[in-house]
Design a protein around this motif. Sequence first.
Motif, PDB file in Angstrom:
ATOM      1  N   GLY A 101       0.881  -1.255   0.223  1.00 25.48           N
ATOM      2  CA  GLY A 101      -0.114   0.053  -0.121  1.00 25.48           C
ATOM      3  C   GLY A 101       0.915   2.011  -0.048  1.00 25.48           C
ATOM      4  O   GLY A 101       0.657   2.157  -0.674  1.00 25.48           O
ATOM      5  N   THR A 102       2.103   1.060   1.066  1.00 22.77           N
ATOM      6  CA  THR A 102       2.795   2.672   0.936  1.00 22.77           C
ATOM      7  C   THR A 102       3.205   2.317  -0.906  1.00 22.77           C
ATOM      8  O   THR A 102       3.704   3.943  -1.051  1.00 22.77           O
ATOM      9  CB  THR A 102       4.171   2.262   1.647  1.00 22.77           C
ATOM     10  N   LEU A 103       3.757   1.369  -1.022  1.00 23.53           N
ATOM     11  CA  LEU A 103       4.353   1.932  -2.492  1.00 23.53           C
ATOM     12  C   LEU A 103       3.682   2.203  -3.465  1.00 23.53           C
ATOM     13  O   LEU A 103       3.681   3.072  -4.436  1.00 23.53           O
ATOM     14  CB  LEU A 103       4.368   0.326  -3.203  1.00 23.53           C
ATOM     15  N   ALA A 104       2.264   2.048  -3.768  1.00 22.25           N
ATOM     16  CA  ALA A 104       0.755   2.522  -4.561  1.00 22.25           C
ATOM     17  C   ALA A 104       0.961   3.618  -3.892  1.00 22.25           C
ATOM     18  O   ALA A 104       1.311   5.174  -4.977  1.00 22.25           O
ATOM     19  CB  ALA A 104      -0.780   1.791  -4.300  1.00 22.25           C
ATOM     20  N   GLU A 105       0.721   4.021  -3.072  1.00 21.02           N
ATOM     21  CA  GLU A 105       1.146   5.746  -2.715  1.00 21.02           C
ATOM     22  C   GLU A 105       2.043   6.455  -2.918  1.00 21.02           C
ATOM     23  O   GLU A 105       1.990   7.949  -3.293  1.00 21.02           O
ATOM     24  CB  GLU A 105       0.365   5.930  -1.104  1.00 21.02           C
ATOM     25  N   ARG A 106       3.012   6.066  -3.236  1.00 19.00           N
ATOM     26  CA  ARG A 106       4.363   6.979  -3.439  1.00 19.00           C
ATOM     27  C   ARG A 106       4.827   6.879  -4.608  1.00 19.00           C
ATOM     28  O   ARG A 106       4.989   8.912  -5.004  1.00 19.00           O
ATOM     29  CB  ARG A 106       5.626   6.148  -3.040  1.00 19.00           C
ATOM     30  N   LEU A 107       3.738   6.236  -5.793  1.00 18.40           N
ATOM     31  CA  LEU A 107       4.201   6.604  -6.990  1.00 18.40           C
ATOM     32  C   LEU A 107       2.228   7.000  -7.080  1.00 18.40           C
ATOM     33  O   LEU A 107       2.610   8.335  -8.094  1.00 18.40           O
ATOM     34  CB  LEU A 107       3.359   4.729  -7.576  1.00 18.40           C
ATOM     35  N   ARG A 108       0.980   7.474  -6.035  1.00 21.34           N
ATOM     36  CA  ARG A 108       0.748   8.312  -6.828  1.00 21.34           C
ATOM     37  C   ARG A 108       0.462   9.462  -5.944  1.00 21.34           C
ATOM     38  O   ARG A 108       1.066  10.112  -6.957  1.00 21.34           O
ATOM     39  CB  ARG A 108      -1.040   7.823  -5.904  1.00 21.34           C
ATOM     40  N   ALA A 109       1.208  10.072  -4.978  1.00 20.84           N
ATOM     41  CA  ALA A 109       2.065  11.693  -4.314  1.00 20.84           C
ATOM     42  C   ALA A 109       3.141  11.432  -5.721  1.00 20.84           C
ATOM     43  O   ALA A 109       2.293  12.666  -6.049  1.00 20.84           O
ATOM     44  CB  ALA A 109       2.655  10.791  -3.066  1.00 20.84           C
ATOM     45  N   GLY A 110       3.693  10.949  -6.301  1.00 17.78           N
ATOM     46  CA  GLY A 110       5.137  11.535  -7.260  1.00 17.78           C
ATOM     47  C   GLY A 110       3.866  12.328  -8.176  1.00 17.78           C
ATOM     48  O   GLY A 110       4.222  13.203  -8.191  1.00 17.78           O
ATOM     49  N   GLY A 111       2.873  11.321  -8.680  1.00 17.37           N
ATOM     50  CA  GLY A 111       2.555  11.670  -9.624  1.00 17.37           C
ATOM     51  C   GLY A 111       1.564  12.880  -9.916  1.00 17.37           C
ATOM     52  O   GLY A 111       1.556  13.894 -10.905  1.00 17.37           O
ATOM     53  N   CYS A 112       0.986  12.931  -8.356  1.00 19.55           N
ATOM     54  CA  CYS A 112       0.925  14.387  -7.660  1.00 19.55           C
ATOM     55  C   CYS A 112       1.167  15.383  -7.704  1.00 19.55           C
ATOM     56  O   CYS A 112       1.082  16.064  -7.065  1.00 19.55           O
ATOM     57  CB  CYS A 112      -1.230  14.041  -6.915  1.00 19.55           C
ATOM     58  N   GLY A 113       2.457  15.106  -7.593  1.00 20.10           N
ATOM     59  CA  GLY A 113       3.633  16.602  -6.844  1.00 20.10           C
ATOM     60  C   GLY A 113       3.404  16.445  -5.442  1.00 20.10           C
ATOM     61  O   GLY A 113       4.097  17.684  -4.789  1.00 20.10           O
ATOM     62  N   ILE A 114       3.399  15.388  -4.901  1.00 24.64           N
ATOM     63  CA  ILE A 114       3.378  15.155  -3.581  1.00 24.64           C
ATOM     64  C   ILE A 114       4.773  14.992  -2.829  1.00 24.64           C
ATOM     65  O   ILE A 114       4.765  13.555  -3.380  1.00 24.64           O
ATOM     66  CB  ILE A 114       2.386  14.894  -2.577  1.00 24.64           C
ATOM     67  N   PRO A 115       5.797  15.468  -2.394  1.00 24.37           N
ATOM     68  CA  PRO A 115       7.026  15.268  -2.159  1.00 24.37           C
ATOM     69  C   PRO A 115       6.977  14.242  -1.447  1.00 24.37           C
ATOM     70  O   PRO A 115       7.912  13.350  -0.853  1.00 24.37           O
ATOM     71  CB  PRO A 115       7.702  16.232  -1.739  1.00 24.37           C
ATOM     72  N   ALA A 116       6.230  14.120  -0.011  1.00 21.98           N
ATOM     73  CA  ALA A 116       5.893  13.382   0.472  1.00 21.98           C
ATOM     74  C   ALA A 116       5.087  13.756   1.964  1.00 21.98           C
ATOM     75  O   ALA A 116       4.207  13.723   2.033  1.00 21.98           O
ATOM     76  CB  ALA A 116       7.386  12.975   2.244  1.00 21.98           C
ATOM     77  N   PHE A 117       5.059  11.989   2.283  1.00 22.68           N
ATOM     78  CA  PHE A 117       3.750  11.449   3.276  1.00 22.68           C
ATOM     79  C   PHE A 117       3.869  11.137   4.574  1.00 22.68           C
ATOM     80  O   PHE A 117       4.657  10.294   4.519  1.00 22.68           O
ATOM     81  CB  PHE A 117       2.427  11.445   2.702  1.00 22.68           C
ATOM     82  N   TYR A 118       2.886  10.971   5.007  1.00 26.11           N
ATOM     83  CA  TYR A 118       3.331  10.392   6.654  1.00 26.11           C
ATOM     84  C   TYR A 118       2.617   8.821   6.689  1.00 26.11           C
ATOM     85  O   TYR A 118       0.830   9.264   6.269  1.00 26.11           O
ATOM     86  CB  TYR A 118       2.962  11.397   8.115  1.00 26.11           C
ATOM     87  N   THR A 119       2.225   7.752   7.034  1.00 27.45           N
ATOM     88  CA  THR A 119       1.763   6.554   7.276  1.00 27.45           C
ATOM     89  C   THR A 119       2.026   5.747   8.095  1.00 27.45           C
ATOM     90  O   THR A 119       3.332   5.650   8.425  1.00 27.45           O
ATOM     91  CB  THR A 119       1.274   5.812   5.646  1.00 27.45           C
ATOM     92  N   PRO A 120       0.679   5.075   9.059  1.00 26.87           N
ATOM     93  CA  PRO A 120       0.930   3.770   9.931  1.00 26.87           C
ATOM     94  C   PRO A 120       1.964   2.980   9.226  1.00 26.87           C
ATOM     95  O   PRO A 120       2.473   2.162  10.447  1.00 26.87           O
ATOM     96  CB  PRO A 120      -0.038   3.693  10.530  1.00 26.87           C
ATOM     97  N   ALA A 121       2.291   3.059   8.867  1.00 25.01           N
ATOM     98  CA  ALA A 121       2.384   1.470   7.427  1.00 25.01           C
ATOM     99  C   ALA A 121       3.664   1.484   7.948  1.00 25.01           C
ATOM    100  O   ALA A 121       4.189   2.149   7.539  1.00 25.01           O
ATOM    101  CB  ALA A 121       1.895   1.560   6.478  1.00 25.01           C
ATOM    102  N   GLY A 122       4.384   0.447   9.172  1.00 23.76           N
ATOM    103  CA  GLY A 122       5.857   0.269   9.200  1.00 23.76           C
ATOM    104  C   GLY A 122       5.836   0.438  10.241  1.00 23.76           C
ATOM    105  O   GLY A 122       7.293   0.524  10.519  1.00 23.76           O
ATOM    106  N   VAL A 123       5.889   1.232  10.509  1.00 20.88           N
ATOM    107  CA  VAL A 123       5.686   1.420  12.429  1.00 20.88           C
ATOM    108  C   VAL A 123       6.393   0.404  12.697  1.00 20.88           C
ATOM    109  O   VAL A 123       5.342  -0.204  13.388  1.00 20.88           O
ATOM    110  CB  VAL A 123       5.024   2.186  12.819  1.00 20.88           C
ATOM    111  N   GLY A 124       7.665   0.158  13.785  1.00 20.01           N
ATOM    112  CA  GLY A 124       8.000  -0.031  15.150  1.00 20.01           C
ATOM    113  C   GLY A 124       8.691  -1.484  13.965  1.00 20.01           C
ATOM    114  O   GLY A 124       9.093  -2.344  14.599  1.00 20.01           O
ATOM    115  N   THR A 125       9.000  -1.611  13.003  1.00 17.64           N
ATOM    116  CA  THR A 125       9.277  -2.708  12.553  1.00 17.64           C
ATOM    117  C   THR A 125      10.651  -1.843  11.881  1.00 17.64           C
ATOM    118  O   THR A 125      10.843  -0.412  11.868  1.00 17.64           O
ATOM    119  CB  THR A 125       8.315  -2.809  10.467  1.00 17.64           C
ATOM    120  N   GLN A 126      11.743  -2.840  10.430  1.00 18.36           N
ATOM    121  CA  GLN A 126      12.972  -2.623   9.999  1.00 18.36           C
ATOM    122  C   GLN A 126      12.620  -1.441   9.013  1.00 18.36           C
ATOM    123  O   GLN A 126      13.608  -0.307   8.083  1.00 18.36           O
ATOM    124  CB  GLN A 126      13.141  -3.130   9.653  1.00 18.36           C
ATOM    125  N   VAL A 127      11.242  -1.300   8.439  1.00 16.68           N
ATOM    126  CA  VAL A 127      10.349  -0.433   8.006  1.00 16.68           C
ATOM    127  C   VAL A 127      10.912   1.069   8.120  1.00 16.68           C
ATOM    128  O   VAL A 127      11.493   2.017   7.665  1.00 16.68           O
ATOM    129  CB  VAL A 127       9.096  -0.712   7.136  1.00 16.68           C
TER     130      VAL A 127
END
Length: 255
Positions: A101-127
Amino acid sequence: MDKVVRAPAAAVADIPDAASLAVGGFGLSGVPNVLIAALYAQGATALSVVSNNCGVDGGGLGVLLAAGRIARVTGSYIGTNKEFARQYLGGELEVELVPQGTLAERLRAGGCGIPAFYTPAGVGTQVAEGGLPLRYGADGQVAVASPPKEVREFGGRSHVLEHGITTDFALVRAWKGDRHGNLVFRRAARNFNPLAAMAGRVTVAEVEHLMEPGDLDPDGVHVPGVFVQRVVPLTPAQAADKGIEKRTVRVEERG
């Protein structure tokens, strides 16, 4: 503007060595196989690929991978691609694994001109904390590990900072496309294709059915033509050539 390029070879001719590519598809569904084959024939190497997965052995992006033409992969899924695993564990390939899901949103964000975003996915892991193997050495030890990412709290919940993705080129496959580059995808083949199309600075779409401007219902367009620079119409044979990753059958029990 007529964006049709009849020859797949001409559509990928200017992709240079070390280019970054966003490539649509999931498994073997919606994979731009004709454009991948044209890029293989063109000869570009040291490519950085962003795709959910890197094809299968002998199919999809696996064709470029087996030829040693991919230097880096950003994706979510290795699957049963034995050559991918061999190159990664042998230190021949750099791999950034990203939650799907993060990969999908990173591609969508890049296409929309959004440089970065915060997500709870991956918190507490090596991600988030870093330490995921990006590249192994010849001795089997981790040569390059992922760095830690910024974590902030919003509404009492921790979130990790992820960056939007843009690439030099994008290769996608659509069900229908018109001469202006408007694209429509069909069922499961929609997958990562719209997101990859948005992320590429130069997006090349192979289309199964070439439509004239005005033939597509505007409310049914998945990717507007502003994101697409080249449209490659497929032949009926190319459009019908769709691989199946795994065939399953039921075995009847005999008494």
